[in-house]
Design a protein around this motif. Structure first.
Motif, short mmCIF file in Angstrom:
data_model
loop_
_atom_site.label_atom_id
_atom_site.label_comp_id
_atom_site.label_asym_id
_atom_site.label_seq_id
_atom_site.Cartn_x
_atom_site.Cartn_y
_atom_site.Cartn_z
N ASP A 11 0.86 -1.19 0.00
CA ASP A 11 0.00 0.00 0.00
C ASP A 11 0.89 1.23 0.00
O ASP A 11 1.87 1.29 0.75
CB ASP A 11 -0.87 0.04 1.26
CG ASP A 11 -2.13 -0.80 1.13
OD1 ASP A 11 -2.37 -1.36 0.03
OD2 ASP A 11 -2.87 -0.89 2.12
N MET A 12 0.53 2.22 -0.82
CA MET A 12 1.28 3.47 -0.84
C MET A 12 0.30 4.63 -0.72
O MET A 12 -0.77 4.61 -1.33
CB MET A 12 2.06 3.61 -2.15
CG MET A 12 2.97 2.42 -2.43
SD MET A 12 3.88 2.61 -3.98
CE MET A 12 5.03 3.86 -3.51
N TYR A 37 5.32 4.16 -8.22
CA TYR A 37 4.74 2.86 -7.87
C TYR A 37 5.21 1.78 -8.84
O TYR A 37 5.44 0.63 -8.44
CB TYR A 37 3.21 2.94 -7.81
CG TYR A 37 2.46 2.77 -9.11
CD1 TYR A 37 2.08 3.86 -9.87
CD2 TYR A 37 2.13 1.50 -9.59
CE1 TYR A 37 1.40 3.71 -11.06
CE2 TYR A 37 1.45 1.33 -10.78
CZ TYR A 37 1.08 2.45 -11.51
OH TYR A 37 0.42 2.29 -12.69
N ARG A 38 5.41 2.17 -10.10
CA ARG A 38 5.90 1.18 -11.07
C ARG A 38 7.36 0.81 -10.76
O ARG A 38 7.74 -0.35 -10.83
CB ARG A 38 5.85 1.75 -12.49
CG ARG A 38 4.47 1.78 -13.07
CD ARG A 38 4.54 1.97 -14.59
NE ARG A 38 3.34 2.65 -15.04
CZ ARG A 38 3.24 3.96 -15.22
NH1 ARG A 38 4.29 4.74 -15.02
NH2 ARG A 38 2.12 4.49 -15.62
N ILE A 40 8.89 0.96 -7.85
CA ILE A 40 8.96 0.15 -6.62
C ILE A 40 8.55 -1.29 -6.94
O ILE A 40 9.21 -2.25 -6.50
CB ILE A 40 8.09 0.77 -5.51
CG1 ILE A 40 8.82 1.99 -4.95
CG2 ILE A 40 7.80 -0.24 -4.40
CD1 ILE A 40 8.07 2.74 -3.88
N ALA A 41 7.50 -1.43 -7.73
CA ALA A 41 7.07 -2.78 -8.10
C ALA A 41 8.17 -3.51 -8.86
O ALA A 41 8.47 -4.69 -8.60
CB ALA A 41 5.80 -2.71 -8.94
N MET A 54 -1.23 -4.37 -5.11
CA MET A 54 -0.70 -3.02 -4.88
C MET A 54 -1.84 -2.01 -4.93
O MET A 54 -2.66 -2.05 -5.84
CB MET A 54 0.37 -2.68 -5.90
CG MET A 54 0.89 -1.25 -5.74
SD MET A 54 2.26 -0.89 -6.85
CE MET A 54 3.63 -1.04 -5.75
N ARG A 55 -1.87 -1.14 -3.92
CA ARG A 55 -2.89 -0.09 -3.89
C ARG A 55 -2.21 1.26 -3.63
O ARG A 55 -1.21 1.33 -2.92
CB ARG A 55 -3.90 -0.35 -2.77
CG ARG A 55 -4.56 -1.73 -2.81
CD ARG A 55 -5.67 -1.84 -1.78
NE ARG A 55 -5.21 -1.49 -0.43
CZ ARG A 55 -6.03 -1.19 0.57
NH1 ARG A 55 -7.33 -1.19 0.39
NH2 ARG A 55 -5.54 -0.87 1.77
N VAL A 56 -2.80 2.31 -4.21
CA VAL A 56 -2.25 3.65 -4.02
C VAL A 56 -3.37 4.62 -3.68
O VAL A 56 -4.45 4.55 -4.27
CB VAL A 56 -1.50 4.14 -5.28
CG1 VAL A 56 -0.92 5.53 -5.05
CG2 VAL A 56 -0.39 3.20 -5.67
N CYS A 223 12.46 -0.68 -0.62
CA CYS A 223 12.09 -2.06 -0.99
C CYS A 223 12.79 -3.13 -0.16
O CYS A 223 12.25 -4.22 0.03
CB CYS A 223 12.40 -2.30 -2.47
SG CYS A 223 11.45 -1.22 -3.55
#
Lengths: 226, 315
Positions: A11-12, A37-38, A40-41, A54-56, A223
Protein backbone atom coordinates in the motif's frame (compact mmCIF):
# COMPACT_ATOMS: atom_id res chain seq x y z
CA UNK A 1 9.41 -27.69 -0.67
CA UNK A 2 7.56 -24.42 -1.08
CA UNK A 3 7.27 -21.54 1.32
CA UNK A 4 3.84 -20.51 2.53
CA UNK A 5 2.68 -17.79 0.17
CA UNK A 6 5.43 -15.25 0.63
CA UNK A 7 3.90 -12.62 -1.60
CA UNK A 8 3.76 -8.95 -0.72
CA UNK A 9 0.80 -6.66 -0.30
CA UNK A 10 1.97 -3.10 -0.97
CA UNK A 11 0.00 0.00 0.00
CA UNK A 12 1.28 3.47 -0.84
CA UNK A 13 -0.13 6.86 0.14
CA UNK A 14 1.10 9.86 -1.83
CA UNK A 15 0.84 13.19 -0.01
CA UNK A 16 1.30 16.07 -2.44
CA UNK A 17 1.63 19.72 -1.49
CA UNK A 18 -0.74 21.44 -3.92
CA UNK A 19 -0.18 25.06 -2.90
CA UNK A 20 0.77 27.89 -5.26
CA UNK A 21 4.49 27.71 -4.51
CA UNK A 22 4.55 24.18 -5.94
CA UNK A 23 3.45 25.49 -9.35
CA UNK A 24 6.92 25.26 -10.92
CA UNK A 25 7.57 21.69 -9.69
CA UNK A 26 4.12 20.13 -9.49
CA UNK A 27 4.28 18.57 -12.95
CA UNK A 28 7.57 16.89 -12.00
CA UNK A 29 6.14 15.68 -8.67
CA UNK A 30 3.06 14.28 -10.40
CA UNK A 31 5.23 12.46 -12.91
CA UNK A 32 7.39 11.12 -10.07
CA UNK A 33 4.26 9.88 -8.27
CA UNK A 34 3.03 8.14 -11.40
CA UNK A 35 6.45 6.53 -11.98
CA UNK A 36 7.24 5.65 -8.38
CA UNK A 37 4.74 2.86 -7.87
CA UNK A 38 5.90 1.18 -11.07
CA UNK A 39 9.55 1.56 -10.11
CA UNK A 40 8.96 0.15 -6.62
CA UNK A 41 7.07 -2.78 -8.10
CA UNK A 42 9.89 -3.42 -10.58
CA UNK A 43 12.56 -3.14 -7.89
CA UNK A 44 10.76 -5.58 -5.60
CA UNK A 45 10.28 -7.98 -8.48
CA UNK A 46 14.00 -7.74 -9.25
CA UNK A 47 14.64 -8.84 -5.67
CA UNK A 48 12.21 -11.77 -6.05
CA UNK A 49 9.62 -10.07 -3.83
CA UNK A 50 6.41 -10.94 -5.62
CA UNK A 51 3.64 -8.36 -5.26
CA UNK A 52 0.21 -9.92 -4.95
CA UNK A 53 -1.69 -6.68 -4.53
CA UNK A 54 -0.70 -3.02 -4.88
CA UNK A 55 -2.89 -0.09 -3.89
CA UNK A 56 -2.25 3.65 -4.02
CA UNK A 57 -4.07 6.52 -2.34
CA UNK A 58 -3.58 10.24 -3.03
CA UNK A 59 -3.80 13.14 -0.56
CA UNK A 60 -3.43 16.70 -1.87
CA UNK A 61 -2.95 19.24 0.90
CA UNK A 62 -2.77 22.98 1.31
CA UNK A 63 -3.58 25.25 4.30
CA UNK A 64 -6.76 24.98 6.39
CA UNK A 65 -6.80 28.69 7.21
CA UNK A 66 -6.17 29.93 3.67
CA UNK A 67 -7.85 27.34 1.48
CA UNK A 68 -11.14 26.34 3.06
CA UNK A 69 -12.59 23.05 1.94
CA UNK A 70 -9.82 22.62 -0.63
CA UNK A 71 -7.23 22.35 2.16
CA UNK A 72 -7.25 18.55 2.28
CA UNK A 73 -8.41 16.40 -0.62
CA UNK A 74 -8.01 12.67 -0.44
CA UNK A 75 -8.93 9.65 -2.51
CA UNK A 76 -9.67 6.07 -1.54
CA UNK A 77 -7.08 3.44 -2.38
CA UNK A 78 -6.83 2.61 -6.07
CA UNK A 79 -6.02 -1.01 -6.86
CA UNK A 80 -3.24 -1.17 -9.43
CA UNK A 81 -2.92 -1.91 -12.26
CA UNK A 82 -6.71 -2.36 -12.58
CA UNK A 83 -7.48 1.25 -11.61
CA UNK A 84 -4.35 2.81 -13.07
CA UNK A 85 -6.30 5.14 -15.34
CA UNK A 86 -8.43 6.54 -12.49
CA UNK A 87 -5.29 6.93 -10.39
CA UNK A 88 -3.60 8.81 -13.23
CA UNK A 89 -6.61 11.09 -13.66
CA UNK A 90 -6.63 11.76 -9.93
CA UNK A 91 -2.96 12.78 -9.88
CA UNK A 92 -3.21 14.76 -13.10
CA UNK A 93 -6.18 16.64 -11.68
CA UNK A 94 -4.17 18.18 -8.84
CA UNK A 95 -3.56 21.90 -9.41
CA UNK A 96 -1.23 24.25 -7.57
CA UNK A 97 -3.10 27.09 -5.90
CA UNK A 98 -3.58 28.88 -2.59
CA UNK A 99 -1.51 28.12 0.48
CA UNK A 100 -1.49 31.54 2.13
CA UNK A 101 1.68 31.95 4.20
CA UNK A 102 4.86 29.94 3.60
CA UNK A 103 4.31 26.93 5.91
CA UNK A 104 1.59 24.45 4.93
CA UNK A 105 -0.47 21.80 6.73
CA UNK A 106 1.82 18.92 5.81
CA UNK A 107 1.60 17.36 9.27
CA UNK A 108 -2.19 17.06 9.02
CA UNK A 109 -1.72 15.38 5.64
CA UNK A 110 0.76 13.01 7.23
CA UNK A 111 -1.75 12.26 9.99
CA UNK A 112 -4.39 11.40 7.40
CA UNK A 113 -1.90 9.18 5.62
CA UNK A 114 -0.90 7.33 8.80
CA UNK A 115 -4.56 6.64 9.54
CA UNK A 116 -5.27 5.22 6.10
CA UNK A 117 -7.10 1.93 5.82
CA UNK A 118 -3.87 -0.04 5.41
CA UNK A 119 -4.01 -3.60 4.22
CA UNK A 120 -3.45 -6.26 6.83
CA UNK A 121 -3.91 -9.06 4.33
CA UNK A 122 -0.99 -11.28 3.40
CA UNK A 123 2.08 -12.40 5.25
CA UNK A 124 4.52 -9.75 4.08
CA UNK A 125 3.61 -6.14 3.48
CA UNK A 126 4.85 -2.67 2.70
CA UNK A 127 2.98 0.37 4.01
CA UNK A 128 4.65 3.32 2.32
CA UNK A 129 3.89 7.03 2.73
CA UNK A 130 5.52 9.42 0.27
CA UNK A 131 5.41 13.15 1.01
CA UNK A 132 6.27 15.90 -1.47
CA UNK A 133 6.39 19.51 -0.23
CA UNK A 134 8.53 22.57 -0.91
CA UNK A 135 7.58 24.19 2.41
CA UNK A 136 7.97 23.86 6.17
CA UNK A 137 4.86 22.89 8.12
CA UNK A 138 2.60 24.73 10.49
CA UNK A 139 2.40 23.28 13.97
CA UNK A 140 -0.41 20.78 14.24
CA UNK A 141 -3.62 22.58 15.14
CA UNK A 142 -2.63 25.86 13.48
CA UNK A 143 -5.72 25.58 11.29
CA UNK A 144 -8.11 24.77 14.14
CA UNK A 145 -9.81 28.11 13.76
CA UNK A 146 -11.11 26.96 10.38
CA UNK A 147 -14.54 25.31 10.59
CA UNK A 148 -13.44 22.53 8.25
CA UNK A 149 -10.50 21.51 10.44
CA UNK A 150 -10.99 17.80 11.19
CA UNK A 151 -12.12 16.36 14.50
CA UNK A 152 -9.83 13.82 16.12
CA UNK A 153 -6.63 15.18 14.58
CA UNK A 154 -3.39 14.54 16.51
CA UNK A 155 -3.18 17.47 18.89
CA UNK A 156 0.55 18.03 18.60
CA UNK A 157 3.77 16.62 17.17
CA UNK A 158 4.24 14.21 20.08
CA UNK A 159 0.84 12.63 19.51
CA UNK A 160 1.52 12.36 15.78
CA UNK A 161 4.84 10.68 16.65
CA UNK A 162 2.92 8.10 18.69
CA UNK A 163 0.60 7.48 15.75
CA UNK A 164 3.66 6.73 13.64
CA UNK A 165 5.67 4.79 16.16
CA UNK A 166 3.05 2.67 17.86
CA UNK A 167 0.33 0.65 16.20
CA UNK A 168 -1.49 0.49 19.53
CA UNK A 169 -1.43 4.24 20.13
CA UNK A 170 -3.41 5.61 17.24
CA UNK A 171 -1.71 4.37 14.11
CA UNK A 172 -2.70 1.41 12.01
CA UNK A 173 0.51 0.84 10.09
CA UNK A 174 2.34 -2.46 10.40
CA UNK A 175 5.51 -1.74 12.33
CA UNK A 176 7.63 -3.98 10.14
CA UNK A 177 6.10 -2.83 6.88
CA UNK A 178 5.95 0.93 7.28
CA UNK A 179 8.24 3.32 5.45
CA UNK A 180 8.07 7.13 5.21
CA UNK A 181 9.74 8.79 2.26
CA UNK A 182 9.87 12.59 2.46
CA UNK A 183 10.84 14.90 -0.39
CA UNK A 184 10.95 18.24 1.40
CA UNK A 185 13.42 20.94 2.46
CA UNK A 186 15.58 20.83 5.58
CA UNK A 187 12.84 22.60 7.56
CA UNK A 188 12.08 22.09 11.28
CA UNK A 189 9.22 19.54 11.24
CA UNK A 190 10.60 17.51 8.35
CA UNK A 191 14.06 17.37 9.88
CA UNK A 192 12.65 16.46 13.28
CA UNK A 193 10.71 13.58 11.73
CA UNK A 194 13.81 12.53 9.84
CA UNK A 195 15.93 12.40 12.97
CA UNK A 196 13.38 11.14 15.53
CA UNK A 197 11.04 8.73 13.74
CA UNK A 198 11.98 5.22 12.74
CA UNK A 199 11.97 3.95 9.16
CA UNK A 200 12.18 7.36 7.50
CA UNK A 201 14.17 8.50 4.51
CA UNK A 202 14.33 12.26 3.90
CA UNK A 203 15.40 13.62 0.54
CA UNK A 204 16.08 17.26 1.32
CA UNK A 205 14.64 18.75 -1.83
CA UNK A 206 11.50 18.63 -3.86
CA UNK A 207 12.63 20.92 -6.66
CA UNK A 208 15.89 19.37 -7.79
CA UNK A 209 15.88 16.31 -10.01
CA UNK A 210 17.58 13.30 -8.46
CA UNK A 211 20.55 11.62 -10.04
CA UNK A 212 19.97 8.04 -11.10
CA UNK A 213 22.26 6.84 -8.31
CA UNK A 214 20.21 8.77 -5.72
CA UNK A 215 16.93 7.42 -7.06
CA UNK A 216 18.29 3.86 -6.85
CA UNK A 217 19.36 4.55 -3.26
CA UNK A 218 15.81 5.54 -2.38
CA UNK A 219 14.23 2.56 -4.12
CA UNK A 220 16.64 0.19 -2.35
CA UNK A 221 15.86 1.75 1.01
CA UNK A 222 12.10 1.42 0.51
CA UNK A 223 12.09 -2.06 -0.99
CA UNK A 224 14.73 -3.88 1.03
CA UNK A 225 14.41 -5.31 4.48
CA UNK A 226 16.02 -3.04 7.07
CA UNK B 1 38.90 -23.26 2.40
CA UNK B 2 40.76 -25.01 5.25
CA UNK B 3 40.92 -28.82 5.32
CA UNK B 4 37.70 -29.33 7.29
CA UNK B 5 35.98 -26.03 6.63
CA UNK B 6 34.32 -24.38 3.68
CA UNK B 7 32.13 -21.44 2.83
CA UNK B 8 30.34 -19.94 -0.12
CA UNK B 9 28.26 -16.90 -1.02
CA UNK B 10 25.55 -16.79 -3.61
CA UNK B 11 24.38 -13.36 -4.82
CA UNK B 12 21.11 -12.50 -6.56
CA UNK B 13 23.04 -9.92 -8.60
CA UNK B 14 26.57 -11.34 -8.70
CA UNK B 15 28.29 -7.99 -9.30
CA UNK B 16 26.46 -6.41 -6.35
CA UNK B 17 26.36 -9.21 -3.76
CA UNK B 18 26.11 -7.78 -0.26
CA UNK B 19 27.18 -10.90 1.67
CA UNK B 20 30.73 -11.81 2.62
CA UNK B 21 32.60 -14.47 4.60
CA UNK B 22 36.07 -15.34 5.90
CA UNK B 23 37.69 -18.56 7.14
CA UNK B 24 40.99 -18.96 8.93
CA UNK B 25 42.77 -21.86 10.57
CA UNK B 26 44.79 -20.39 13.39
CA UNK B 27 47.33 -22.19 15.56
CA UNK B 28 44.91 -23.14 18.30
CA UNK B 29 41.48 -22.54 16.84
CA UNK B 30 39.38 -22.21 13.73
CA UNK B 31 37.85 -18.88 12.84
CA UNK B 32 34.84 -18.34 10.57
CA UNK B 33 32.62 -15.35 10.00
CA UNK B 34 29.78 -14.26 7.72
CA UNK B 35 28.28 -10.82 7.15
CA UNK B 36 25.24 -9.52 5.29
CA UNK B 37 25.35 -5.86 4.27
CA UNK B 38 22.01 -4.23 5.09
CA UNK B 39 20.72 -3.29 1.65
CA UNK B 40 17.92 -1.03 2.86
CA UNK B 41 19.88 0.92 5.46
CA UNK B 42 23.06 0.94 3.41
CA UNK B 43 21.63 1.77 0.00
CA UNK B 44 23.76 4.91 -0.48
CA UNK B 45 26.31 4.55 -3.27
CA UNK B 46 29.79 6.07 -3.03
CA UNK B 47 31.99 7.27 -5.90
CA UNK B 48 35.13 6.16 -4.02
CA UNK B 49 33.70 2.62 -3.92
CA UNK B 50 33.05 2.49 -7.68
CA UNK B 51 29.43 3.39 -6.95
CA UNK B 52 28.92 0.30 -4.84
CA UNK B 53 26.56 0.63 -1.89
CA UNK B 54 27.59 1.06 1.72
CA UNK B 55 26.02 -2.35 2.38
CA UNK B 56 28.30 -3.95 -0.23
CA UNK B 57 31.41 -2.47 1.37
CA UNK B 58 30.35 -3.02 4.97
CA UNK B 59 30.06 -6.80 4.86
CA UNK B 60 33.47 -7.09 3.20
CA UNK B 61 35.01 -4.66 5.65
CA UNK B 62 33.60 -6.60 8.62
CA UNK B 63 34.81 -10.01 7.48
CA UNK B 64 38.23 -8.71 6.44
CA UNK B 65 38.66 -6.94 9.76
CA UNK B 66 37.59 -9.98 11.78
CA UNK B 67 39.84 -12.28 9.76
CA UNK B 68 42.89 -10.18 10.62
CA UNK B 69 41.81 -9.72 14.23
CA UNK B 70 41.25 -13.44 14.81
CA UNK B 71 44.89 -14.36 14.26
CA UNK B 72 45.86 -13.07 17.68
CA UNK B 73 42.85 -14.44 19.57
CA UNK B 74 41.96 -17.76 21.16
CA UNK B 75 38.73 -19.46 22.24
CA UNK B 76 37.84 -17.99 25.64
CA UNK B 77 37.58 -20.39 28.56
CA UNK B 78 34.84 -18.51 30.40
CA UNK B 79 31.85 -16.28 29.75
CA UNK B 80 33.87 -13.39 31.16
CA UNK B 81 36.56 -14.17 28.62
CA UNK B 82 33.92 -14.15 25.87
CA UNK B 83 32.71 -10.72 26.96
CA UNK B 84 36.27 -9.44 26.92
CA UNK B 85 36.74 -10.83 23.43
CA UNK B 86 33.54 -9.10 22.42
CA UNK B 87 34.78 -5.74 23.68
CA UNK B 88 38.07 -6.02 21.80
CA UNK B 89 36.27 -6.80 18.55
CA UNK B 90 33.84 -3.92 19.13
CA UNK B 91 36.76 -1.53 19.55
CA UNK B 92 38.42 -2.83 16.42
CA UNK B 93 35.14 -2.47 14.52
CA UNK B 94 34.63 1.12 15.67
CA UNK B 95 38.16 2.09 14.74
CA UNK B 96 38.14 0.52 11.30
CA UNK B 97 34.59 1.43 10.26
CA UNK B 98 35.06 5.08 11.20
CA UNK B 99 38.41 5.31 9.41
CA UNK B 100 36.93 3.66 6.32
CA UNK B 101 33.89 5.94 6.36
CA UNK B 102 36.08 9.03 6.70
CA UNK B 103 38.18 7.95 3.76
CA UNK B 104 35.69 6.44 1.34
CA UNK B 105 32.15 7.37 2.18
CA UNK B 106 31.91 10.96 1.06
CA UNK B 107 29.07 12.03 -1.21
CA UNK B 108 27.90 15.17 -2.92
CA UNK B 109 24.55 16.11 -4.42
CA UNK B 110 21.17 15.99 -2.73
CA UNK B 111 21.25 15.34 1.01
CA UNK B 112 19.43 12.14 1.87
CA UNK B 113 19.02 11.54 5.60
CA UNK B 114 16.76 9.71 8.04
CA UNK B 115 16.68 6.66 10.23
CA UNK B 116 16.64 4.38 7.18
CA UNK B 117 20.07 5.59 6.09
CA UNK B 118 23.19 4.37 7.84
CA UNK B 119 26.86 4.43 6.89
CA UNK B 120 28.31 0.95 6.27
CA UNK B 121 25.61 -1.16 7.97
CA UNK B 122 26.05 -4.92 8.10
CA UNK B 123 25.10 -7.93 10.15
CA UNK B 124 27.97 -10.04 11.42
CA UNK B 125 28.40 -13.47 12.95
CA UNK B 126 31.72 -15.09 13.87
CA UNK B 127 32.80 -18.36 15.49
CA UNK B 128 36.08 -19.08 17.24
CA UNK B 129 36.16 -22.82 17.75
CA UNK B 130 38.37 -25.63 18.97
CA UNK B 131 37.50 -29.29 19.49
CA UNK B 132 35.70 -28.64 22.78
CA UNK B 133 34.15 -25.20 22.65
CA UNK B 134 32.78 -22.57 20.34
CA UNK B 135 32.50 -18.87 21.04
CA UNK B 136 30.07 -16.93 18.89
CA UNK B 137 30.10 -13.15 18.43
CA UNK B 138 27.31 -11.51 16.49
CA UNK B 139 25.20 -8.48 15.64
CA UNK B 140 21.98 -8.74 13.63
CA UNK B 141 20.31 -11.81 12.19
CA UNK B 142 23.22 -13.76 10.76
CA UNK B 143 23.19 -17.02 12.72
CA UNK B 144 25.48 -19.59 14.25
CA UNK B 145 24.31 -23.17 14.67
CA UNK B 146 25.82 -26.48 15.72
CA UNK B 147 24.92 -29.66 13.83
CA UNK B 148 25.53 -32.81 15.86
CA UNK B 149 24.07 -36.30 16.21
CA UNK B 150 21.01 -34.83 17.94
CA UNK B 151 20.23 -32.36 15.21
CA UNK B 152 20.72 -28.70 14.44
CA UNK B 153 20.95 -26.21 17.29
CA UNK B 154 20.76 -22.45 16.92
CA UNK B 155 23.19 -20.76 19.29
CA UNK B 156 22.63 -17.08 18.52
CA UNK B 157 19.51 -14.98 19.14
CA UNK B 158 18.60 -12.81 16.16
CA UNK B 159 18.74 -9.11 16.98
CA UNK B 160 15.30 -8.08 15.75
CA UNK B 161 12.81 -5.44 16.84
CA UNK B 162 10.11 -7.59 18.39
CA UNK B 163 10.01 -11.36 18.41
CA UNK B 164 13.14 -13.24 17.37
CA UNK B 165 11.30 -16.57 17.08
CA UNK B 166 13.12 -18.28 14.19
CA UNK B 167 9.89 -19.66 12.73
CA UNK B 168 7.85 -16.47 12.92
CA UNK B 169 10.64 -14.33 11.54
CA UNK B 170 10.49 -16.35 8.31
CA UNK B 171 7.13 -14.72 7.64
CA UNK B 172 7.88 -11.15 8.64
CA UNK B 173 10.29 -8.47 7.46
CA UNK B 174 11.17 -7.56 11.01
CA UNK B 175 13.70 -4.70 11.21
CA UNK B 176 17.05 -5.40 12.84
CA UNK B 177 17.63 -4.09 16.34
CA UNK B 178 21.43 -4.32 16.10
CA UNK B 179 24.04 -4.29 13.35
CA UNK B 180 27.52 -2.94 12.78
CA UNK B 181 27.89 0.48 11.17
CA UNK B 182 30.11 3.55 11.18
CA UNK B 183 27.51 5.84 12.77
CA UNK B 184 27.18 4.28 16.21
CA UNK B 185 29.44 2.26 18.52
CA UNK B 186 29.47 -1.46 17.73
CA UNK B 187 27.45 -3.67 20.05
CA UNK B 188 28.08 -7.38 19.71
CA UNK B 189 26.60 -10.26 21.64
CA UNK B 190 28.72 -13.20 22.75
CA UNK B 191 27.90 -16.79 23.63
CA UNK B 192 30.04 -19.84 24.33
CA UNK B 193 28.80 -23.42 23.96
CA UNK B 194 30.35 -26.80 24.68
CA UNK B 195 30.61 -29.04 21.61
CA UNK B 196 29.91 -32.75 21.53
CA UNK B 197 32.00 -34.62 18.98
CA UNK B 198 31.60 -34.99 16.17
CA UNK B 199 29.78 -31.90 15.03
CA UNK B 200 29.80 -29.09 12.52
CA UNK B 201 29.59 -25.38 13.29
CA UNK B 202 27.41 -23.67 10.70
CA UNK B 203 27.16 -19.92 10.12
CA UNK B 204 24.45 -18.57 7.83
CA UNK B 205 23.15 -15.24 6.59
CA UNK B 206 19.39 -14.82 6.41
CA UNK B 207 19.31 -15.47 2.66
CA UNK B 208 20.32 -19.07 3.35
CA UNK B 209 17.90 -19.96 6.14
CA UNK B 210 15.04 -17.63 5.15
CA UNK B 211 14.60 -19.37 1.82
CA UNK B 212 13.06 -22.40 3.48
CA UNK B 213 9.53 -22.61 4.89
CA UNK B 214 10.55 -23.86 8.35
CA UNK B 215 13.75 -24.09 10.43
CA UNK B 216 13.35 -27.90 10.20
CA UNK B 217 13.80 -27.71 6.45
CA UNK B 218 17.11 -25.92 6.91
CA UNK B 219 18.42 -28.86 8.93
CA UNK B 220 17.03 -31.22 6.28
CA UNK B 221 18.90 -29.30 3.59
CA UNK B 222 22.15 -29.77 5.50
CA UNK B 223 21.50 -33.49 6.04
CA UNK B 224 20.26 -34.24 2.52
CA UNK B 225 23.33 -32.69 0.98
CA UNK B 226 25.58 -34.38 3.54
CA UNK B 227 24.04 -37.74 2.71
CA UNK B 228 24.79 -37.25 -0.97
CA UNK B 229 28.42 -36.21 -0.41
CA UNK B 230 31.67 -38.18 -0.24
CA UNK B 231 33.89 -35.42 1.07
CA UNK B 232 33.89 -31.79 2.26
CA UNK B 233 34.27 -30.46 -1.26
CA UNK B 234 31.27 -32.47 -2.40
CA UNK B 235 29.17 -31.26 0.53
CA UNK B 236 30.11 -27.70 -0.28
CA UNK B 237 29.15 -28.12 -3.95
CA UNK B 238 25.84 -29.76 -3.16
CA UNK B 239 24.95 -27.21 -0.53
CA UNK B 240 25.80 -24.36 -2.85
CA UNK B 241 23.68 -25.85 -5.63
CA UNK B 242 20.76 -26.41 -3.27
CA UNK B 243 20.96 -22.90 -1.81
CA UNK B 244 21.25 -21.35 -5.28
CA UNK B 245 18.08 -23.16 -6.29
CA UNK B 246 15.97 -21.83 -3.42
CA UNK B 247 17.51 -18.54 -2.25
CA UNK B 248 15.63 -15.34 -3.03
CA UNK B 249 18.27 -13.12 -1.47
CA UNK B 250 22.06 -13.11 -1.19
CA UNK B 251 22.96 -16.20 0.82
CA UNK B 252 26.12 -17.31 2.60
CA UNK B 253 27.02 -20.46 4.51
CA UNK B 254 30.22 -21.29 6.36
CA UNK B 255 30.76 -24.78 7.78
CA UNK B 256 33.53 -26.30 9.88
CA UNK B 257 33.64 -29.95 11.01
CA UNK B 258 35.06 -30.94 14.40
CA UNK B 259 35.74 -34.15 16.29
CA UNK B 260 35.83 -36.61 13.38
CA UNK B 261 38.92 -38.30 11.99
CA UNK B 262 37.44 -38.42 8.50
CA UNK B 263 34.52 -36.96 6.60
CA UNK B 264 33.01 -40.42 6.41
CA UNK B 265 33.19 -40.77 10.20
CA UNK B 266 31.38 -37.45 10.50
CA UNK B 267 28.70 -38.60 8.05
CA UNK B 268 28.21 -41.88 9.88
CA UNK B 269 27.80 -40.10 13.18
CA UNK B 270 25.38 -37.41 11.96
CA UNK B 271 23.22 -39.08 9.31
CA UNK B 272 21.10 -41.33 11.58
CA UNK B 273 19.46 -38.11 12.73
CA UNK B 274 18.08 -37.59 9.21
CA UNK B 275 15.53 -40.39 9.53
CA UNK B 276 14.14 -39.02 12.80
CA UNK B 277 13.96 -35.53 11.39
CA UNK B 278 12.16 -36.72 8.30
CA UNK B 279 9.61 -38.80 10.18
CA UNK B 280 8.81 -36.32 12.93
CA UNK B 281 9.13 -32.94 11.31
CA UNK B 282 9.56 -32.97 7.53
CA UNK B 283 7.10 -35.45 6.06
CA UNK B 284 4.14 -34.49 8.31
CA UNK B 285 4.56 -30.79 7.53
CA UNK B 286 5.09 -31.35 3.80
CA UNK B 287 1.96 -33.51 3.69
CA UNK B 288 -0.04 -30.61 5.08
CA UNK B 289 1.55 -28.17 2.67
CA UNK B 290 0.30 -24.65 3.25
CA UNK B 291 -1.05 -25.37 6.73
CA UNK B 292 1.03 -22.86 8.61
CA UNK B 293 -0.66 -23.57 11.94
CA UNK B 294 0.32 -27.24 11.73
CA UNK B 295 3.87 -26.26 10.77
CA UNK B 296 3.94 -23.90 13.76
CA UNK B 297 2.82 -26.72 16.08
CA UNK B 298 5.63 -29.00 14.86
CA UNK B 299 8.07 -26.13 15.16
CA UNK B 300 7.25 -25.80 18.86
CA UNK B 301 8.18 -29.47 19.33
CA UNK B 302 11.30 -29.17 17.21
CA UNK B 303 12.35 -26.04 19.00
CA UNK B 304 12.98 -27.81 22.31
CA UNK B 305 16.05 -29.45 20.76
CA UNK B 306 16.87 -26.77 18.22
CA UNK B 307 17.00 -23.66 20.34
CA UNK B 308 20.17 -23.53 22.40
CA UNK B 309 19.53 -19.88 23.12
CA UNK B 310 16.83 -20.88 25.62
CA UNK B 311 19.16 -22.74 27.94
CA UNK B 312 22.53 -22.41 29.59
CA UNK B 313 25.18 -24.33 27.69
CA UNK B 314 28.44 -23.03 28.94
CA UNK B 315 31.50 -23.90 26.98
Amino acid sequence: MESYKLTYHVDMVFCIDATGSMRHVLDMVKQNALNLYRDIAAEMEKKHKVIDCMRVRVIAFRDYVADGEDAMLSSDFFVLPQQAEIFRDCVEGITAKGGGDIPEDGLEALAYAIRSDWTHVGVKKRHIIVMWSDAPTHDLGHGKIAPWYPEGMAKDFDELSLWWEDEQLGGSMDENAKRLLIFAPDAPSWSRISSEWGQVIHVQTVSEGLLDVEYRQILDAVCNTI
Amino acid sequence: MTDNAFAFSRAVLPENGEDSFALRKNTNHHFMCVADGCGGLGSRRYPALDDHTGAYAASRLATHMAYEWSASQSVPATDEGAQLLCRTLEQETDRLFRAFADGKCRTSGVRITGSMQRCLPTTFCAALTDEQRACFLWAGDSRACVLDANGLHQCTTDHLKGSSDPFESLYRDTPLSAYLCADTPAKLSARCVALSSPCAVVLATDGAYNALPTPMEFEMLLLDTLKASKNEAGWRRKLETAVARIAQDDATLAVCIFGAETFEAFRQAILPRRETLQKQFITPVRRKKGDIDFARERWQLYRTHYDWTLEERHG
